[in-house]
Design an enzyme around this catalytic site. Structure first.
Site, PDB file in Angstrom:
ATOM      1  CD1 TRP A 134      -0.427  -1.406   3.766  1.00  0.00           C
ATOM      2  CD2 TRP A 134       0.810   0.450   3.486  1.00  0.00           C
ATOM      3  NE1 TRP A 134       0.357  -1.343   4.308  1.00  0.00           N
ATOM      4  CE2 TRP A 134       0.952  -0.553   4.188  1.00  0.00           C
ATOM      5  CE3 TRP A 134       0.975   1.777   2.782  1.00  0.00           C
ATOM      6  CZ2 TRP A 134       1.727   0.476   5.462  1.00  0.00           C
ATOM      7  CZ3 TRP A 134       1.763   2.419   4.236  1.00  0.00           C
ATOM      8  CH2 TRP A 134       2.740   1.216   4.762  1.00  0.00           C
ATOM      9  CG  ASN A 135       4.935   1.510   0.651  1.00  0.00           C
ATOM     10  OD1 ASN A 135       4.755   0.544  -0.074  1.00  0.00           O
ATOM     11  ND2 ASN A 135       5.879   1.156   0.548  1.00  0.00           N
ATOM     12  CE  LYS A 158      -4.095 -10.035  -1.745  1.00  0.00           C
ATOM     13  NZ  LYS A 158      -3.770  -8.778  -0.867  1.00  0.00           N
ATOM     14  CB  SER A 161      -7.014  -6.031   2.496  1.00  0.00           C
ATOM     15  OG  SER A 161      -6.500  -6.940   1.550  1.00  0.00           O
ATOM     16  CB  SER A 211       6.240  -7.261   4.808  1.00  0.00           C
ATOM     17  OG  SER A 211       5.665  -9.372   5.119  1.00  0.00           O
ATOM     18  CD  GLU A 232      11.776  -3.005  -2.776  1.00  0.00           C
ATOM     19  OE1 GLU A 232      11.435  -3.591  -1.614  1.00  0.00           O
ATOM     20  OE2 GLU A 232      10.331  -2.285  -3.035  1.00  0.00           O
ATOM     21  CB  CYS A 266      11.386  -0.923   1.244  1.00  0.00           C
ATOM     22  SG  CYS A 266      10.338  -2.085   1.166  1.00  0.00           S
ATOM     23  CD  GLU A 363      11.622  -2.287   6.900  1.00  0.00           C
ATOM     24  OE1 GLU A 363      11.323  -1.423   6.143  1.00  0.00           O
ATOM     25  OE2 GLU A 363      10.377  -2.881   6.442  1.00  0.00           O
TER      26      GLU A 363
END
Length: 458
Positions: A134-135, A158, A161, A211, A232, A266, A363
């Site tokens: 989502w970022n 995909k 959500s 993740s 990634e 990231c 992280e």
């Protein structure tokens, strides 16, 4: 909450969406596989025309799409506009360069292999599944979709959500540009259904940005079915500052590197490793600049830091800081949850870190910076490389020999010298260690989902 837009600025659910049924998923996979066969038969020229038309649509709708992104995941509106513009630019880039990137490559001396001619060529694999976060709800998808479609593949998405409206927008974008129906399709499904989609023989490969646990799961499924995967994953990027650096410039850039996208990137600088000779000066300026940032409604152009995308993400970040505080770390700025609606966290600088703190091992996905003191370049390198991640890195130095030393020894997919890490469509992007494998962007990115076929002719 299932598939829904939850406005992180208010914490309120704005829209909910029904997941696709198993029958709808099967129909979309079939549509994608059919489109892949049709795309394979088209020319680069035709695909480029469609891609350029889709890029123009995207650019024309930049303002409304940017507002949608901000409402869904909370990034400041100027950054959302920039994300849309960057995505359109990447689409144009691949439209203009795909044919050259995938051109046949003749062997200069075919007689050496007993042939009159020998060459290699790139061919598309078919339908490729993308599992995206989502970022960067647009950019992460486009940097896969643009090269994949230009190579002649089709795409299945995909998406996360919590950004369903971005996913639905992308479902029709390429078709609106002229691509055959089914060339790019969104699947409104939960994470638990990814395994079945990836196992489907009509799906030929997968790319995931997300993740480390998600990456391990998808890579394992892909391996079970002997399918190509590009991953990634997370990053805990070091930002190293040595005595010859311009400290004021380094501190100002460090703030941008840490709070871009509300710190949810990231490749954001996360661990700031500063030589002891300049540590105090850097720490004071960095902490002050972080404390002075304007936190608020991301739709307000004056806002520099908006909310985190989810309540759980904000709470996890706060837990990391509290664990460090409880174990003796010093909070130089922030370290609090503002008394307001939404999923906000104050821009924070944490110093005095020790290896037993979770913040050192995990992280921090949000506007929290970890500050380390290093006595020499060897200690700076040890701290930089001690993490299990290896996505990107930054080094600030004006010493050419020192620059080369760090360049050779940093364990990362990229090194940025006297600057902050940014993804560019002209440069390959990806990591090593637990940050994943494979590359996106540039020529390397478009070649990931192609069969490199060797041709020998008597």
């Amino acid at each position: 909450m299932g598939i829904a837009t939850v406005n992180p600025t208010t914490g309120l659910t704005e829209k909910e969406f029904e997941p696709h049924s198993s029958e709808e998923v099967q129909a979309r996979i079939a549509e994608s596989a059919g489109a892949a066969a049709r795309l394979r038969a088209t020319t680069y020229e035709q695909r480029a025309a469609w891609m350029l038309a889709a890029a123009e649509i995207l650019a024309d709708e930049a303002n409304s799409l940017a507002e949608l992104i901000t409402v869904e995941m909370g990034k400041p509106i100027a950054q959302s506009v920039a994300e849309v513009q960057k995505s359109a630019k990447a689409m144009r880039y691949y439209a203009e360069n795909a044919e050259a990137f995938l051109a046949d490559s003749p062997l200069q001396d075919p007689a050496a292999v007993g042939a009159s001619q020998a060459w290699t060529r790139y061919e598309p694999l078919g339908a490729v599944l993308a599992v995206m976060p989502w970022n960067y709800p647009l950019w992460q998808v486009i940097r896969f979709a643009a090269p994949a479609l230009m190579a002649g593949n089709s795409g299945l998405l995909k998406h996360a959500s919590n950004v369903p409206q971005a996913a639905i927008y992308l479902d029709t974008l390429f078709e609106r540009g002229g691509f055959p129906a089914g060339s790019f399709r969104t699947l409104l499904i939960g994470g638990g259904e990814v395994a079945d989609v990836l196992a489907d023989p009509r799906v030929k490969a997968v790319t995931l940005t997300g993740s480390e646990p998600a990456g391990r799961s998808v890579a394992s499924i892909a391996a079970d079915h002997v399918k190509k995967a590009v991953l990634e994953l997370g990053g805990s990027d070091p930002f190293i500052v040595m005595p010859t650096a311009d400290i004021a410039e380094a501190a100002a850039t460090a703030v941008r590197a840490r709070i871009n996208n509300n710190g949810q990137s990231c490749i954001a600088g996360k661990r700031f490793i500063v030589h002891t000779d300049v540590y105090d000066a850097f720490a004071a300026e960095f902490a002050q600049r972080m404390a002075d940032l304007v936190v608020g409604d991301p739709l307000d152009p004056q806002t520099e830091v908006g909310p985190l995308a989810t309540r759980s993400g904000r709470d996890e970040l706060a837990e990391l800081v509290e664990d460090a505080r409880d174990r003796g770390a010093q909070i130089l700025a922030g370290g609090t949850i503002p008394d307001s609606k939404g999923f906000f966290y104050a821009p924070t600088v944490v110093a005095g870190l020790t290896d037993d703190m979770r913040l050192v091992q995990e992280e921090a996905f949000g506007p929290v910076a970890s500050l380390y003191r290093a006595n020499d370049r060897e200690e700076a390198l040890r701290i930089a490389n001690q993490t299990s991640f290896g996505l990107s890195s930054a080094v600030w130095t004006r010493d050419a020999a020192e620059e080369e030393w760090f360049l050779q020894n940093l364990e990362a997919g990229a090194v940025f010298i006297n600057g902050m890490t940014v993804s560019y469509q002209e440069l390959p992007f990806g990591g090593i260690k637990r940050s994943g494998f494979g590359r996106e962007l540039a020529a390397e990115g478009i070649r990931e989902f192609c069969n490199l076929k060797t041709v020998w002719k008597a």
